[in-house]
Design a protein around this motif. Structure first.
Motif, PDB file in Angstrom:
ATOM      1  N   GLU A 128       0.835  -1.197   0.000  1.00 47.76           N
ATOM      2  CA  GLU A 128       0.000   0.000   0.000  1.00 47.76           C
ATOM      3  C   GLU A 128       0.874   1.253   0.000  1.00 47.76           C
ATOM      4  O   GLU A 128       0.622   2.210  -0.731  1.00 47.76           O
ATOM      5  CB  GLU A 128      -0.940  -0.028   1.207  1.00 47.76           C
ATOM      6  N   SER A 129       1.947   1.218   0.819  1.00 52.01           N
ATOM      7  CA  SER A 129       2.885   2.363   0.849  1.00 52.01           C
ATOM      8  C   SER A 129       3.549   2.544  -0.504  1.00 52.01           C
ATOM      9  O   SER A 129       3.684   3.683  -0.984  1.00 52.01           O
ATOM     10  CB  SER A 129       3.967   2.149   1.912  1.00 52.01           C
ATOM     11  N   ALA A 130       3.961   1.439  -1.122  1.00 45.57           N
ATOM     12  CA  ALA A 130       4.607   1.513  -2.443  1.00 45.57           C
ATOM     13  C   ALA A 130       3.619   2.052  -3.490  1.00 45.57           C
ATOM     14  O   ALA A 130       3.980   2.868  -4.348  1.00 45.57           O
ATOM     15  CB  ALA A 130       5.121   0.141  -2.855  1.00 45.57           C
ATOM     16  N   ARG A 131       2.349   1.612  -3.394  1.00 45.26           N
ATOM     17  CA  ARG A 131       1.331   2.092  -4.339  1.00 45.26           C
ATOM     18  C   ARG A 131       1.126   3.596  -4.168  1.00 45.26           C
ATOM     19  O   ARG A 131       1.079   4.363  -5.138  1.00 45.26           O
ATOM     20  CB  ARG A 131       0.021   1.336  -4.117  1.00 45.26           C
ATOM     21  N   LYS A 132       1.015   4.030  -2.887  1.00 49.91           N
ATOM     22  CA  LYS A 132       0.826   5.463  -2.632  1.00 49.91           C
ATOM     23  C   LYS A 132       2.032   6.265  -3.119  1.00 49.91           C
ATOM     24  O   LYS A 132       1.884   7.340  -3.719  1.00 49.91           O
ATOM     25  CB  LYS A 132       0.605   5.705  -1.142  1.00 49.91           C
ATOM     26  N   MET A 133       3.249   5.717  -2.857  1.00 48.87           N
ATOM     27  CA  MET A 133       4.459   6.404  -3.304  1.00 48.87           C
ATOM     28  C   MET A 133       4.484   6.449  -4.833  1.00 48.87           C
ATOM     29  O   MET A 133       4.843   7.473  -5.419  1.00 48.87           O
ATOM     30  CB  MET A 133       5.706   5.696  -2.782  1.00 48.87           C
ATOM     31  N   GLY A 134       4.096   5.333  -5.459  1.00 49.23           N
ATOM     32  CA  GLY A 134       4.059   5.317  -6.932  1.00 49.23           C
ATOM     33  C   GLY A 134       3.081   6.341  -7.468  1.00 49.23           C
ATOM     34  O   GLY A 134       3.369   7.044  -8.447  1.00 49.23           O
ATOM     35  N   LYS A 135       1.905   6.447  -6.831  1.00 51.70           N
ATOM     36  CA  LYS A 135       0.916   7.449  -7.279  1.00 51.70           C
ATOM     37  C   LYS A 135       1.469   8.857  -7.083  1.00 51.70           C
ATOM     38  O   LYS A 135       1.304   9.722  -7.948  1.00 51.70           O
ATOM     39  CB  LYS A 135      -0.388   7.278  -6.505  1.00 51.70           C
ATOM     40  N   SER A 136       2.139   9.109  -5.913  1.00 51.87           N
ATOM     41  CA  SER A 136       2.708  10.437  -5.700  1.00 51.87           C
ATOM     42  C   SER A 136       3.796  10.730  -6.719  1.00 51.87           C
ATOM     43  O   SER A 136       3.894  11.855  -7.212  1.00 51.87           O
ATOM     44  CB  SER A 136       3.355  10.615  -4.361  1.00 51.87           C
TER      45      SER A 136
END
Length: 177
Positions: A128-136
């Motif tokens: 989830e953190s990686a997904r959020k970082m990827g979106k950012s």
């Protein structure tokens, strides 16, 4: 008629009807055999010998044989009971050991399940953190590329304006060539 002749003082019957059978000693049987030998000798020598005396002695042999048989049977029953008790103890021990092993397995399984859930939760959090970082990062890259395109367009526009100004200023001038 007495069971044994009074002339033989060492033999007498100790068996009583209804008494608990005990294992007869070989001493008792030897005593009966000695008495039988005594009565046999007496029967050969005395013409007035009472044959019921031997019959009474045979009853004593029968009683001793019964006592021996009953004692052996009682001992066998006792051994069977002891064997059954040992088997029951072994079964109880095995049941207890199996129950303990199953309880330990259940605890192990629960602990493994807890660890697996914790690990899965951790992996989900990381994902989830990686997904959020990827979106950012995607948003930042999109914003950066828009700014770059905007800056490039502005720069190109400024260059074009400058070129047009230079052309318009230079159109009045003649080139020295």
């Amino acid at each position: 008629t007495p069971l044994l002749y009074d002339s033989h003082p060492t033999t007498h019957c100790s068996f009583q009807v209804g008494s608990k059978p005990t294992r007869p000693s070989t001493k008792k049987m030897e005593e009966l055999l000695r008495h039988f030998t005594f009565l046999s000798d007496q029967a050969l020598q005395d013409k007035n010998f009472d044959p019921y005396a031997i019959e009474d002695l045979m009853k004593l042999f029968e009683i001793e044989a019964y006592k021996a048989w009953a004692a052996v049977e009682l001992e066998q029953d006792k051994e069977v009971q002891e064997a059954e008790n040992s088997m029951k103890e072994a079964e109880n021990y095995l049941d207890s050991a199996m129950e303990s092993a199953m309880e330990e397995f259940r605890r192990f399984e629960e602990e493994l399940d807890r660890q697996s859930k914790a690990e899965l939760y951790g992996l989900v959090q990381v994902a989830e953190s990686a997904r959020k970082m990827g979106k950012s990062m995607e948003k930042a890259a999109t914003i950066a590329s828009k700014k770059y395109i905007e800056a490039a367009l502005n720069s190109a526009g400024a260059s074009m304006k400058s070129a047009w100004k230079g052309l318009s200023n230079n159109s009045n001038k003649v080139h020295p060539s």
